[in-house]
Write a protein that holds these residues in place. Structure first.
Motif, PDB file in Angstrom:
ATOM      1  N   THR A 122       0.844  -1.188   0.000  1.00  0.00           N
ATOM      2  CA  THR A 122       0.000   0.000   0.000  1.00  0.00           C
ATOM      3  C   THR A 122       0.879   1.238   0.000  1.00  0.00           C
ATOM      4  O   THR A 122       1.846   1.322   0.762  1.00  0.00           O
TER       5      THR A 122
ATOM      6  N   THR B  89       2.651   4.584   0.654  1.00  0.00           N
ATOM      7  CA  THR B  89       2.872   5.319   1.903  1.00  0.00           C
ATOM      8  C   THR B  89       3.371   6.729   1.673  1.00  0.00           C
ATOM      9  O   THR B  89       3.569   7.472   2.618  1.00  0.00           O
TER      10      THR B  89
ATOM     11  N   ALA C 124       2.269   6.516  -4.376  1.00  0.00           N
ATOM     12  CA  ALA C 124       0.915   6.808  -4.853  1.00  0.00           C
ATOM     13  C   ALA C 124       0.908   6.961  -6.364  1.00  0.00           C
ATOM     14  O   ALA C 124      -0.027   6.521  -7.051  1.00  0.00           O
TER      15      ALA C 124
ATOM     16  N   SER D 108      -3.276   4.166  -1.275  1.00  0.00           N
ATOM     17  CA  SER D 108      -3.780   4.300   0.090  1.00  0.00           C
ATOM     18  C   SER D 108      -4.929   5.300   0.057  1.00  0.00           C
ATOM     19  O   SER D 108      -4.773   6.432  -0.401  1.00  0.00           O
TER      20      SER D 108
ATOM     21  N   GLY E 253      -7.481   7.797   1.701  1.00  0.00           N
ATOM     22  CA  GLY E 253      -7.644   8.615   2.890  1.00  0.00           C
ATOM     23  C   GLY E 253      -9.100   8.951   3.117  1.00  0.00           C
ATOM     24  O   GLY E 253     -10.004   8.200   2.749  1.00  0.00           O
TER      25      GLY E 253
ATOM     26  N   VAL F  38      -4.433  13.658  -4.210  1.00  0.00           N
ATOM     27  CA  VAL F  38      -3.839  13.099  -2.996  1.00  0.00           C
ATOM     28  C   VAL F  38      -3.425  14.204  -2.040  1.00  0.00           C
ATOM     29  O   VAL F  38      -3.150  15.333  -2.436  1.00  0.00           O
TER      30      VAL F  38
ATOM     31  N   ASP G  89       0.309  13.124   2.535  1.00  0.00           N
ATOM     32  CA  ASP G  89       0.793  11.794   2.899  1.00  0.00           C
ATOM     33  C   ASP G  89       0.667  10.797   1.748  1.00  0.00           C
ATOM     34  O   ASP G  89       0.916   9.601   1.927  1.00  0.00           O
TER      35      ASP G  89
ATOM     36  N   GLU H 131      -2.133   9.998   0.326  1.00  0.00           N
ATOM     37  CA  GLU H 131      -3.420   9.299   0.409  1.00  0.00           C
ATOM     38  C   GLU H 131      -4.406   9.888  -0.598  1.00  0.00           C
ATOM     39  O   GLU H 131      -4.505  11.112  -0.738  1.00  0.00           O
TER      40      GLU H 131
END
Length: 423
Positions: free
Chosen positions: A97, A99, A104, A194, A196, A267, A270, A272
């Motif tokens: 995943t 991070t 991403a 990931s 969020g 995103v 982070d 996410e």
């Protein structure tokens, strides 16, 4: 040279050096704006319902003619009080995943819309958008993108981060939310996004858009911006007839979103995913107004599309047009009070539907549902598809027939299939 001349010469040299330094500083500032924290934020990144209502139904022996800016940023041309419940966990299988921002970016893929121009030719690339790998399970990987990216496609290919192209199956699409879920072989998928929460966003927060602007030549491009606004209500045309028929709530950002970015990731710092890039304002006088579907709103839709391939919404079982869309030759069939400003005229009633059981008829004019005024298809959809209404619930319809106000209570039913055009 006397002392005065030496001092003047020295002062002139200092002034010139100072001026040069100031010009250099200004030039550097203009070339690279000073954004505190963003060097760290982007460090390490390399390169990179249903169909809307279309009413063509028979009035008597004739057919009703329908006469019924934002634009999608999608396939490069060629196409409450309580927060929404979020899916708690998404399987990642043997994939990692993401991070951070760099990882991403690896979870954002290209989505090619392939269409066949004739039976004698192979399918050709009709447009390219973006997608987000959000799940890997049982050797399969799942991708969310925009519905308009895959619309009318005969085949879909997904281009992974390593440029490998793999065929994709469309598990389901939803025009109102502009979302689609794809499935691919997950053998070469090593990283998933990931996810969020868009509910935690603040206006002014730094975000980045990841996608494929103008196609795969600029794959995994990252653009920086901020959250410019939350819960923006944007009227959209889901039928292509030039009339808005739905309102979607989106995140506004000034991160550059261009054709081909549709379906890509918005995103946070982070890495996410907090939004799915969808559209922008495309006018010559407008800069930096793009929109993304909040991930909290998208997740329940993604889950339904993945499991059942469609979104079940309640219907009352009618085809309808607004008053001003009724052809002149049929207007004498409608009698209304002079002070009535609007309403939706029933063009047809579906057999065995809630409307049929409530004895609604052709030429009835719906003016209210549960006390809420109905003057357009947008009002009707917003009322029916609100969180307060579910399949099996009852609603009270106020309507006019032959100039008289009537009321009816009917039960909301589910759509028979995803192509259902009735409401």
């Amino acid at each position: 040279m006397d002392n005065n001349e030496e001092n003047q010469s020295h002062n002139q040299t200092v002034e010139e050096e100072t001026s040069d330094n100031e010009n250099t500083t200004e030039k550097r500032a203009s070339e690279k704006p000073n954004r505190p924290g963003m060097n760290t934020f982007f460090g390490g990144i390399v390169g990179g319902v249903i169909s809307a209502v279309i009413v063509v139904l028979l009035f008597n022996s004739g057919t009703i003619p329908l006469n019924e800016t934002t634009e999608s940023s999608g396939a490069t041309d060629s196409t409450e009080d309580e927060p929404t419940e979020v899916v708690e966990t998404l399987a990642s299988g043997d994939a990692d995943t993401a991070t951070n921002m760099s990882e991403a970016s690896q979870a954002v893929v290209g989505v090619k819309n392939l269409q066949q121009q004739s039976i004698w030719e192979e399918s050709e690339d009709a447009g390219t958008g973006s997608g987000i790998i959000y799940k890997k399970e049982d050797d399969d990987a799942y991708i969310v993108t925009n519905q308009h990216v895959v619309q009318d496609a005969e085949e879909i290919e997904v281009v992974l981060n390593d440029d490998e192209q793999v065929p994709a199956e469309v598990l389901g699409t939803d025009a109102l939310t502009d979302l689609a879920v794809l499935q691919i072989d997950g053998e070469n998928v090593d990283t998933i996004a990931s996810l969020g929460s868009s509910g935690d966003l603040q206006v002014g927060e730094t975000v980045a858009a990841i996608g494929n602007p103008l196609g795969l030549e600029f794959a995994n491009t990252v653009t920086q911006g901020i959250v410019s606004g939350l819960e923006r209500s944007i009227s959209v045309d889901t039928t292509g007839n030039g009339q808005p028929d739905w309102v979607t709530e989106v995140i506004q950002t000034d991160a550059a979103i261009n054709p081909g970015n549709s379906g890509g990731a918005l995103v946070n710092g982070d890495g996410e995913v907090i939004g799915i890039n969808s559209m922008k304002i495309a006018q010559q006088a407008v800069e930096g107004i793009g929109f993304a579907i909040p991930i909290d709103e998208a997740l329940p839709v993604m889950e339904q599309l993945e499991v059942s391939g469609e979104i079940q919404r309640p219907v009352i079982g009618i085809s309808t047009v607004s008053l001003n869309q009724v052809p002149p030759q049929y207007r004498n069939e409608i009698s209304l009070p002079e002070d009535l400003e609007g309403g939706m005229v029933i063009a047809d009633v579906q057999t065995n539907s809630g409307a049929d059981e409530a004895n609604l008829q052709q030429f009835d004019v719906i003016t209210e549902i549960d006390g809420e005024e109905i003057t357009s298809i947008l009002d009707l959809r917003q009322n029916l598809y609100s969180d307060d209404n579910n399949i099996g619930d009852t609603v009270e319809i106020e309507y006019y027939r032959d100039g008289n106000q009537e009321t009816a209570t009917l039960e909301l039913q589910g759509e028979e299939n995803e192509q259902q055009e009735e409401l």
